[in-house]
Design an enzyme around this catalytic site. Structure first.
Site, PDB file in Angstrom:
ATOM      1  N   HIS A 256      -2.335   5.732  -9.555  1.00 22.31           N
ATOM      2  CA  HIS A 256      -2.880   4.460  -9.710  1.00 22.31           C
ATOM      3  C   HIS A 256      -4.518   4.735 -11.266  1.00 22.31           C
ATOM      4  O   HIS A 256      -5.265   4.553 -10.881  1.00 22.31           O
ATOM      5  CB  HIS A 256      -3.558   4.234  -7.923  1.00 22.31           C
ATOM      6  CG  HIS A 256      -3.286   3.397  -7.339  1.00 22.31           C
ATOM      7  ND1 HIS A 256      -2.178   2.709  -8.090  1.00 22.31           N
ATOM      8  CD2 HIS A 256      -2.313   4.688  -6.286  1.00 22.31           C
ATOM      9  CE1 HIS A 256      -1.720   2.023  -6.388  1.00 22.31           C
ATOM     10  NE2 HIS A 256      -1.556   3.258  -5.681  1.00 22.31           N
TER      11      HIS A 256
ATOM     12  N   TRP B 174      -8.865  -4.011   0.939  1.00 23.01           N
ATOM     13  CA  TRP B 174      -7.987  -4.589  -0.329  1.00 23.01           C
ATOM     14  C   TRP B 174      -8.054  -5.611  -0.958  1.00 23.01           C
ATOM     15  O   TRP B 174      -7.848  -6.670  -0.170  1.00 23.01           O
ATOM     16  CB  TRP B 174      -6.184  -3.530  -0.429  1.00 23.01           C
ATOM     17  CG  TRP B 174      -6.306  -2.249  -0.182  1.00 23.01           C
ATOM     18  CD1 TRP B 174      -5.877  -1.979   1.050  1.00 23.01           C
ATOM     19  CD2 TRP B 174      -6.732  -1.443  -1.101  1.00 23.01           C
ATOM     20  NE1 TRP B 174      -6.698  -0.943   1.362  1.00 23.01           N
ATOM     21  CE2 TRP B 174      -6.389  -0.145   0.131  1.00 23.01           C
ATOM     22  CE3 TRP B 174      -6.377  -1.382  -2.339  1.00 23.01           C
ATOM     23  CZ2 TRP B 174      -6.902   0.847  -0.483  1.00 23.01           C
ATOM     24  CZ3 TRP B 174      -6.860   0.121  -2.755  1.00 23.01           C
ATOM     25  CH2 TRP B 174      -7.209   1.496  -1.242  1.00 23.01           C
TER      26      TRP B 174
ATOM     27  N   TRP C 294      -3.904   6.325   6.245  1.00 24.67           N
ATOM     28  CA  TRP C 294      -3.790   5.020   5.902  1.00 24.67           C
ATOM     29  C   TRP C 294      -2.073   5.023   6.022  1.00 24.67           C
ATOM     30  O   TRP C 294      -2.002   3.308   7.197  1.00 24.67           O
ATOM     31  CB  TRP C 294      -3.688   5.364   5.319  1.00 24.67           C
ATOM     32  CG  TRP C 294      -3.469   4.991   4.191  1.00 24.67           C
ATOM     33  CD1 TRP C 294      -2.652   6.188   2.935  1.00 24.67           C
ATOM     34  CD2 TRP C 294      -1.856   4.276   3.210  1.00 24.67           C
ATOM     35  NE1 TRP C 294      -2.152   6.259   2.032  1.00 24.67           N
ATOM     36  CE2 TRP C 294      -1.343   5.022   1.803  1.00 24.67           C
ATOM     37  CE3 TRP C 294      -1.781   2.457   3.012  1.00 24.67           C
ATOM     38  CZ2 TRP C 294      -0.112   4.575   1.185  1.00 24.67           C
ATOM     39  CZ3 TRP C 294      -0.319   2.102   2.604  1.00 24.67           C
ATOM     40  CH2 TRP C 294       0.298   3.661   1.701  1.00 24.67           C
TER      41      TRP C 294
ATOM     42  N   GLU D 131      -5.767  -7.486  -3.560  1.00 26.79           N
ATOM     43  CA  GLU D 131      -5.256  -8.075  -4.542  1.00 26.79           C
ATOM     44  C   GLU D 131      -4.858  -9.466  -4.361  1.00 26.79           C
ATOM     45  O   GLU D 131      -4.906 -10.237  -5.312  1.00 26.79           O
ATOM     46  CB  GLU D 131      -3.439  -7.759  -4.286  1.00 26.79           C
ATOM     47  CG  GLU D 131      -2.822  -5.785  -4.737  1.00 26.79           C
ATOM     48  CD  GLU D 131      -4.037  -4.900  -3.913  1.00 26.79           C
ATOM     49  OE1 GLU D 131      -4.424  -5.359  -2.733  1.00 26.79           O
ATOM     50  OE2 GLU D 131      -3.272  -3.546  -4.104  1.00 26.79           O
TER      51      GLU D 131
ATOM     52  N   ASP E  18      -3.181   9.034  -3.530  1.00 23.68           N
ATOM     53  CA  ASP E  18      -1.728   8.049  -2.906  1.00 23.68           C
ATOM     54  C   ASP E  18      -0.431   7.182  -3.608  1.00 23.68           C
ATOM     55  O   ASP E  18      -0.857   7.159  -5.098  1.00 23.68           O
ATOM     56  CB  ASP E  18      -2.033   6.901  -2.382  1.00 23.68           C
ATOM     57  CG  ASP E  18      -2.824   5.458  -2.808  1.00 23.68           C
ATOM     58  OD1 ASP E  18      -4.124   6.681  -4.129  1.00 23.68           O
ATOM     59  OD2 ASP E  18      -2.862   4.337  -3.019  1.00 23.68           O
ATOM     60  N   GLU E  19       0.609   7.326  -3.523  1.00 25.08           N
ATOM     61  CA  GLU E  19       1.182   6.641  -4.003  1.00 25.08           C
ATOM     62  C   GLU E  19       1.286   6.638  -5.626  1.00 25.08           C
ATOM     63  O   GLU E  19       1.232   6.007  -6.410  1.00 25.08           O
ATOM     64  CB  GLU E  19       0.845   5.167  -4.794  1.00 25.08           C
ATOM     65  CG  GLU E  19       1.226   4.099  -2.731  1.00 25.08           C
ATOM     66  CD  GLU E  19       0.569   2.717  -2.147  1.00 25.08           C
ATOM     67  OE1 GLU E  19       1.163   2.144  -1.737  1.00 25.08           O
ATOM     68  OE2 GLU E  19      -0.042   2.617  -3.531  1.00 25.08           O
TER      69      GLU E  19
ATOM     70  N   ASP F   3      -7.098  -6.421   4.454  1.00 26.29           N
ATOM     71  CA  ASP F   3      -6.658  -7.027   3.561  1.00 26.29           C
ATOM     72  C   ASP F   3      -5.535  -7.925   4.120  1.00 26.29           C
ATOM     73  O   ASP F   3      -4.903  -8.707   3.767  1.00 26.29           O
ATOM     74  CB  ASP F   3      -6.194  -7.131   2.599  1.00 26.29           C
ATOM     75  CG  ASP F   3      -4.937  -5.798   2.665  1.00 26.29           C
ATOM     76  OD1 ASP F   3      -5.303  -4.628   3.729  1.00 26.29           O
ATOM     77  OD2 ASP F   3      -4.647  -5.101   1.678  1.00 26.29           O
TER      78      ASP F   3
ATOM     79  N   ASP G   1      -8.231   2.148 -10.727  1.00 25.23           N
ATOM     80  CA  ASP G   1      -6.662   1.862 -10.334  1.00 25.23           C
ATOM     81  C   ASP G   1      -6.195   0.991 -11.745  1.00 25.23           C
ATOM     82  O   ASP G   1      -6.688   0.884 -13.031  1.00 25.23           O
ATOM     83  CB  ASP G   1      -6.643   0.805  -9.214  1.00 25.23           C
ATOM     84  CG  ASP G   1      -5.732   0.925  -8.195  1.00 25.23           C
ATOM     85  OD1 ASP G   1      -4.361   0.941  -8.691  1.00 25.23           O
ATOM     86  OD2 ASP G   1      -5.838   0.931  -6.729  1.00 25.23           O
TER      87      ASP G   1
ATOM     88  N   ARG H 261      -8.675  -4.790  -8.198  1.00 19.39           N
ATOM     89  CA  ARG H 261      -7.545  -6.090  -8.048  1.00 19.39           C
ATOM     90  C   ARG H 261      -8.502  -7.377  -8.544  1.00 19.39           C
ATOM     91  O   ARG H 261      -7.967  -8.342  -9.216  1.00 19.39           O
ATOM     92  CB  ARG H 261      -6.733  -6.133  -7.269  1.00 19.39           C
ATOM     93  CG  ARG H 261      -6.028  -4.449  -6.767  1.00 19.39           C
ATOM     94  CD  ARG H 261      -6.067  -3.264  -6.987  1.00 19.39           C
ATOM     95  NE  ARG H 261      -4.786  -2.383  -7.260  1.00 19.39           N
ATOM     96  CZ  ARG H 261      -4.618  -1.657  -6.089  1.00 19.39           C
ATOM     97  NH1 ARG H 261      -5.307  -1.572  -4.895  1.00 19.39           N
ATOM     98  NH2 ARG H 261      -3.442  -0.861  -5.759  1.00 19.39           N
TER      99      ARG H 261
HETATM  100  C1  ACM Z   1      -3.653   2.774  -0.215  1.00 19.48           C
HETATM  101  O1  ACM Z   1      -3.072   1.728   0.973  1.00 19.48           O
HETATM  102  N1  ACM Z   1      -2.443   2.740  -0.959  1.00 19.48           N
HETATM  103  C2  ACM Z   1      -4.308   4.022   0.248  1.00 19.48           C
END
Ligand code: ACM
Ligand code: ZN
Length: 556
Positions: free
Chosen positions: A289, A494, A418, A496, A351-352, A445, A218, A189
């Site tokens: 991602h 993280w 997480w 961002e 993830d996600e 974060d 990512d 990010r």
């Molecule tokens: C995460 O925070 N998406 C692992």
């Protein structure tokens, strides 16, 4: 911290770096201007100098006076890396040029192999007596390094204005509680220069953390050179703008933004970390991602559509397709990755991952039918299992975020929990290893202080220092036999909303210090007010190093 420049030009002061590059041994990336530093001349009480708090400390009467005339005797048990590290740290940090002596004599600092060969690889004993200092540990582990770190902490607290040290005598017998003592950094990010990565590693080393989880790919940027697929960095490392301010505002600039690490730079970081007994765990995100990779090679997605490296933060529908050509690609990428990272783990994200495109993709639907999979969750599980098989065949272990539980866990996977601790609990009950990193309190974060209006913009949440210190990585829900699957825990940064290295430091320190004690020290040795007192004492060092730590704890 101790090992880098007073001038925190985070990206590095070129002139200083060039001088440092010429130095032999450990090249501390930043020359730290320590000569003028004068800490309290008072002898600090013996048990108030360490973070993290050791397992056992015992006061002995007397003082050992350490000065430039003190010799050190390695006893041929210190590795060359540790020898270089100690020499440099004494020199750079304390302006000491102690001579190495070939035979032991009273009054020296001595290293000896532990008589107990069953000792933990990271354990050490430090004896400071009026007649000399002895550090003992196993020859093949990190114990000497941690003994050196503890000695350095004592020295920093015991410096006389004349530049000598009156070390209060004590015995320390120490070993960590957990094997995985991690900190993570997202360089996608926002991108951080190599010098800062080393500085971050130095901070970890100072607090006896041993795992650096490097989030390298990512949606918003691919940050690791892959020689076989140059477009990953030529295209995937650069975006045409970034989100500005709060997510709700949906504001963007139009500046080209990016960067990546060459394979030589990656090796440099891995070696730098290894010298500090820190293993680097790379994260290569899949199947979600993946926008930056797909922008570089559109065939990787289900649609084949040309897309751009993401400017926005979030979760995106363009993910890796499950067709064979994608696995071929990923295996070739991982082949280069695993050659760069000698540690046992590769993190594959997991993830996600939205399943929207998979539902409409003929390749993915065929895969579902051919493999007799019930739904797209099982397809994700197929994906992860296939990658695990590849990594295992290369002698590596796979770790992923807790979504890898969905649709069935890969046979040997380690789970990084997480979304709370429930994924970790489920994995441990399945007899899988677990690293605890629940958003609350391990996401650094998140805000650390209220009212948040006075804090730099963060992603949200609230994880104050106290909540990190109070964190218990082993959930009550686990039986004694299940508890052993908890390898440890990790703090995540993280980025961002974290735009530069100084801001990383603000979010990471001192929460990282609290986490180090959670991970190293047995619960019965922890004490919140004593920790705060030690933190306040040690903060002089962070000031001298110009670490941009958050100062809210000073008000407590
Ligand atoms: C995460 O925070 N998406 C692992
Ligand atoms: Zn597909």
């Amino acid at each position: 911290m101790l090992y880098f420049s007073g001038k925190l030009s985070i990206s590095g002061n070129k002139k200083t770096q060039n001088i440092m590059r010429k130095k032999k041994g450990i090249r501390f990336q930043f020359c730290f201007v320590f000569l003028s530093f004068v800490l309290s001349a008072q002898i600090q009480p013996y048990d108030t100098v360490f973070i993290p708090q050791p397992a056992v400390t015992e006061k002995i009467s007397g003082v050992f006076n350490l000065s430039n005339s003190t010799g050190w005797f390695t006893g041929n048990v210190l590795s060359q890396g540790d020898v270089d590290y100690l020499r440099d740290i004494l020199n750079i940090q304390f302006n000491l040029n102690l001579s190495q002596v070939n035979t032991y004599k009273p009054g020296t600092i001595r290293f000896s192999e532990a008589a107990d060969t069953s000792m933990d690889r990271e354990a050490y004993e430090l004896n400071i007596a009026p007649e000399g200092i002895e550090i003992s540990a196993r020859k093949d582990g990190a114990g000497f390094f941690y003994g050196i770190q503890s000695l350095v902490q004592c020295m920093a607290a015991s410096r006389n204005p004349s530049g000598s040290f009156a070390l209060p005598c004590m015995k320390v017998k120490d070993a960590p509680r957990f094997k995985w003592r991690g900190m993570h950094l997202d360089v996608c990010r926002h991108f951080f220069p190599l010098d800062f990565i080393k500085r971050y590693i130095d901070l970890l080393a100072m607090y006896k953390l041993n795992t650096f989880h490097w989030h390298l790919t990512d949606d918003q940027g691919w940050r690791i050179e892959i020689k076989k697929f140059p477009m990953l960095t030529r295209v995937g490392a650069w975006r045409k703008g970034s989100m500005l301010g709060a997510y709700a505002d949906q504001n963007f600039d139009t500046l080209r933004y990016g960067g990546f690490y060459t394979q030589d730079e990656i090796r440099e970081v891995v070696n730098y970390a290894a010298q500090r007994h820190i293993v680097v765990v790379p994260e290569i995100e899949m199947p979600g991602h993946a926008v930056a990779a797909i922008a570089a090679y559109p065939f990787l997605s289900c649609t084949g559509r040309q897309i751009q490296v993401e400017k926005a933060w979030g979760v995106f529908n363009d993910v890796f397709c499950t067709k064979d050509s994608v696995f071929d690609f990923l295996e070739q990428v991982l082949q280069e990755v695993l050659a760069l990272f000698p540690g046992e783990y590769i993190h594959i994200g997991g993830d996600e991952c939205p399943k929207l495109n998979w539902k409409e993709c003929r390749h993915c639907q065929k895969r579902l039918r051919d493999e007799h999979l019930k739904d797209e969750h099982e397809l994700q599980s197929y994906f992860v299992k296939r990658i695990e098989k590849f990594l295992n065949s290369k002698g590596k272990k796979m770790i992923g975020w807790d979504e890898i539980l969905e649709g069935g866990l890969a046979p040997k996977a380690t789970v990084m929990s997480w979304r709370g601790t429930s994924g970790g609990i489920a994995a441990a009950k399945l007899k899988h290893q677990v690293v605890m990193s629940p958003g609350k309190p391990c996401y650094f974060d998140h805000y650390q202080y209220q009212p948040v209006a006075n804090e730099p913009l963060a992603i949200g949440g609230y994880n104050p220092l106290d909540s990190v210190y109070a964190f218990e990585p082993v959930p009550k829900e686990l039986s004694v036999s299940e508890q052993k699957y908890i390898l440890g825990a990790q703090g995540n940064v993280w980025t961002e909303y974290i735009l530069n290295p100084k801001h990383v430091e603000y979010m990471a320190v001192p929460r990282m210090c609290a986490l180090s004690e959670v991970l190293w020290t047995m619960p019965e040795r922890k004490n919140r007010s004593n920790f705060l007192m030690r933190l306040k004492r040690r903060i002089k060092m962070l000031d001298l190093m110009q670490v941009n730590y958050s100062k809210h704890f000073l008000e407590q």
